[in-house]
Each structure stands twice: as C-alpha cells, then as structure tokens.
Design an enzyme around this catalytic site. Structure first.
Site, PDB file in Angstrom:
ATOM      1  N   PRO A   1       0.812  -1.235   0.000  1.00  0.00           N
ATOM      2  CA  PRO A   1       0.000   0.000   0.000  1.00  0.00           C
ATOM      3  C   PRO A   1       0.839   1.277   0.000  1.00  0.00           C
ATOM      4  O   PRO A   1       0.397   2.307  -0.486  1.00  0.00           O
ATOM      5  CB  PRO A   1      -0.850  -0.106   1.273  1.00  0.00           C
TER       6      PRO A   1
ATOM      7  N   GLU B   1       0.335  -8.383   8.007  1.00  0.00           N
ATOM      8  CA  GLU B   1       0.848  -7.010   8.184  1.00  0.00           C
ATOM      9  C   GLU B   1       1.836  -6.629   7.090  1.00  0.00           C
ATOM     10  O   GLU B   1       2.398  -5.531   7.116  1.00  0.00           O
ATOM     11  CB  GLU B   1       1.515  -6.863   9.559  1.00  0.00           C
TER      12      GLU B   1
ATOM     13  N   ARG C   1      -3.176  -5.192 -21.017  1.00  0.00           N
ATOM     14  CA  ARG C   1      -3.900  -4.616 -22.151  1.00  0.00           C
ATOM     15  C   ARG C   1      -3.049  -3.655 -22.972  1.00  0.00           C
ATOM     16  O   ARG C   1      -3.429  -3.244 -24.061  1.00  0.00           O
ATOM     17  CB  ARG C   1      -5.220  -3.985 -21.717  1.00  0.00           C
TER      18      ARG C   1
ATOM     19  N   ASP D   1      -7.960   5.768 -24.749  1.00  0.00           N
ATOM     20  CA  ASP D   1      -8.200   5.521 -23.328  1.00  0.00           C
ATOM     21  C   ASP D   1      -7.883   6.761 -22.502  1.00  0.00           C
ATOM     22  O   ASP D   1      -7.029   7.544 -22.870  1.00  0.00           O
ATOM     23  CB  ASP D   1      -7.272   4.405 -22.825  1.00  0.00           C
TER      24      ASP D   1
HETATM   25  N1  SAH Z   1      -0.381  -2.979   7.861  1.00  0.00           N
HETATM   26  C1  SAH Z   1      -0.003  -2.923   6.481  1.00  0.00           C
HETATM   27  C2  SAH Z   1      -1.144  -3.393   5.620  1.00  0.00           C
HETATM   28  C3  SAH Z   1      -0.930  -4.707   5.052  1.00  0.00           C
HETATM   29  S1  SAH Z   1      -2.239  -5.160   4.009  1.00  0.00           S
HETATM   30  C4  SAH Z   1       0.294  -1.504   6.075  1.00  0.00           C
HETATM   31  O1  SAH Z   1      -0.376  -0.612   6.585  1.00  0.00           O
HETATM   32  O2  SAH Z   1       1.156  -1.295   5.216  1.00  0.00           O
HETATM   33  C5  SAH Z   1      -1.719  -6.735   3.506  1.00  0.00           C
HETATM   34  C6  SAH Z   1      -1.179  -6.811   2.103  1.00  0.00           C
HETATM   35  O3  SAH Z   1      -2.188  -6.380   1.209  1.00  0.00           O
HETATM   36  C7  SAH Z   1       0.018  -5.958   1.788  1.00  0.00           C
HETATM   37  O4  SAH Z   1       1.222  -6.579   2.148  1.00  0.00           O
HETATM   38  C8  SAH Z   1      -0.111  -5.800   0.290  1.00  0.00           C
HETATM   39  O5  SAH Z   1       0.445  -6.911  -0.386  1.00  0.00           O
HETATM   40  C9  SAH Z   1      -1.600  -5.804   0.060  1.00  0.00           C
HETATM   41  N2  SAH Z   1      -2.179  -4.470  -0.147  1.00  0.00           N
HETATM   42  C10 SAH Z   1      -3.075  -3.855   0.668  1.00  0.00           C
HETATM   43  N3  SAH Z   1      -3.421  -2.660   0.188  1.00  0.00           N
HETATM   44  C11 SAH Z   1      -2.744  -2.492  -0.974  1.00  0.00           C
HETATM   45  C12 SAH Z   1      -2.670  -1.440  -1.950  1.00  0.00           C
HETATM   46  N4  SAH Z   1      -3.361  -0.318  -1.818  1.00  0.00           N
HETATM   47  N5  SAH Z   1      -1.870  -1.625  -3.001  1.00  0.00           N
HETATM   48  C13 SAH Z   1      -1.142  -2.754  -3.145  1.00  0.00           C
HETATM   49  N6  SAH Z   1      -1.160  -3.767  -2.260  1.00  0.00           N
HETATM   50  C14 SAH Z   1      -1.952  -3.654  -1.186  1.00  0.00           C
END
Ligand code: SAH
Length: 224
Positions: A87, A114, A152, A167
């Site tokens: 994320p 996590e 794509r 697009d």
């Molecule tokens: N506590 C962590 C959240 C982990 S979520 C933090 O705040 O960073 C668990 C997994 O979901 C992550 O390791 C990732 O692989 C995926 N994930 C969650 N949200 C995402 C996003 N917006 N973009 C990409 N991967 C995401």
C-alpha cells in the site's frame, strides 16, 4: 508477456483471467498467467508462511524464505522484474503500466497479514507498487489490477489499437461522454453534434466535454 504471481490464494486468479480481453489473449497464447502457491515453498509440517513480528505489535508478518524461494523457482521461466504489492509503494498509473508492459515478464508477490519481511525487497531487488492510498486485506486484488492494466498495453492484446489510443490518461483528449444506439430512449436524446457527421465539430465537442468532466478532487489530471 508472462505473469507469475506468488500468493497464498492461487485459486483467486483462475476465473478472473479466463474472460474478456485478457482471457482471449491467454487463449491466443499472447499472455501467460500463472499463480503459484506460496505454501509449496515452505519446509515445515504446518506450511507456515507467516510469523510474529520482531519488536512486537499486532498481527503477523510474511516470512522471507518461502517468498524468496518461490521467486527463485520461477526465475528459470521468467526473467522480468519482481514487483511486491504494497500500500505504501509507488502509485500505479498509466505511465507505470506502460513502462512495465515493455518487459517480457513480471513476477508479482502478493502480501497478506501485516506485510512482507523487509529483507525480501533488497534480496529480490523488487519494485513496490500500490494501487491506491487505501489498505486492502491482501495483494491479490492489487496484483489483478496491475496485470490487467499492464496486459492490455501489450501489443495485440486489445484488438483495436485505436481504443488504447483513446483511453483515459493515454492522450490529452480523453474521458468524454459516450453514447450508442438508440438515439432516443425514454425521451433522453443523444447530443445532436454526434449525429452530425462533422468530425471537426465532434472532436471539438469531445475535447470540451472531457475538460468539463474533470472533477475538482482530481486537479492533478491534465487539463485538455
Ligand atoms: N499494515 C499494512 C497493511 C498490510 S495489508 C500496512 O499498513 O502497510 C496486507 C497486504 O495487502 C500488503 O502486504 C499488500 O500486499 C496488500 N495491499 C493492501 N493494500 C494495498 C494497496 N493499496 N496496493 C497494493 N497492495 C496492497
């Protein structure tokens, strides 16, 4: 182009990529997609992929060894870069997707819990990519988003290259309102200009409409 995904939920990927544009490209052999079960790369009886965080705190962390060994096993078939879905990673946009579409393959690691032990990043020289500033419960849906956006753009995957050129984000002239038949439905009509056959006027109208459509929350989008 070849996509290998490392996940604890490989079954999530099947149905998503059997349909539509991506499904057809897979059938025609232009794309290869394979989801690999991370648990196949564990060495203990419980096939454990996570463990408690050093330093304490809630939740579990994905262990480094299964992820690194899974990627090493895929390496023979896929020499593309490794992407960790995170994320806090670099935000996926059309530019990033286009850059990745130049690769011969991608190896994508889906996090859960996590997140992934931080040593994995350096060990695999990975690029971290986020699909947006919100937290999902796993990297599988983000990986699907990334694969779809990249695939794509691989030449030949979308039948009509003209549809890629128009697009959103590909060109300054994008995101105008679209209409198809019937020209009138329950008293709702299609803008007269679109029926005019006057291509210069249509182009101008579309440009104008696309500019008007920009919502204030998306100031960063290029003005047309
Ligand atoms: N506590 C962590 C959240 C982990 S979520 C933090 O705040 O960073 C668990 C997994 O979901 C992550 O390791 C990732 O692989 C995926 N994930 C969650 N949200 C995402 C996003 N917006 N973009 C990409 N991967 C995401």
């Amino acid at each position: 182009m070849r996509f290998d995904v490392v996940t604890i939920f490989p079954a999530m990927f099947g149905p998503v990529f059997q349909q539509g544009v991506i499904g057809r490209a897979v059938e025609r052999g232009m794309l290869e997609l394979q989801a690999h079960d991370l648990r196949e790369h564990t060495h203990d009886r419980h096939r454990q992929v996570d463990d408690m965080p050093f330093g304490g705190g809630p939740g579990m962390v994905m262990k480094p060894e299964p992820v690194i060994e899974a990627v090493e096993a895929i390496r023979a078939r896929n020499s593309g870069p490794v992407v960790l879905m995170e994320p806090w990673g670099e935000l996926l946009d059309q530019r990033v997707a286009a850059e990745l579409a130049n690769e011969t393959g991608l190896i994508i690691v889906c996090g859960r819990y996590e997140g992934i032990d931080d040593r994995v990043r350096a060990a695999l020289n990975a690029r971290e990519i986020s699909i947006g500033d919100y937290v999902l419960s796993g990297g599988e849906i983000p990986a699907m988003v990334l694969i779809d956006a990249v695939a794509r753009l691989v030449p030949g995957v979308v039948g009509d290259p003209g549809s890629l050129a128009q697009d959103s984000f590909s060109d300054e002239l994008t995101g105008w309102p679209q209409f198809t038949r019937p020209a009138e439905y329950r008293g709702m009509t299609v803008p007269e200009v679109l029926l005019s056959g006057d291509h210069a006027r249509i182009k101008q109208w579309r440009r104008q409409q696309a500019a008007q459509r920009r919502v204030p929350q998306r100031k960063e989008l290029k003005k047309t």
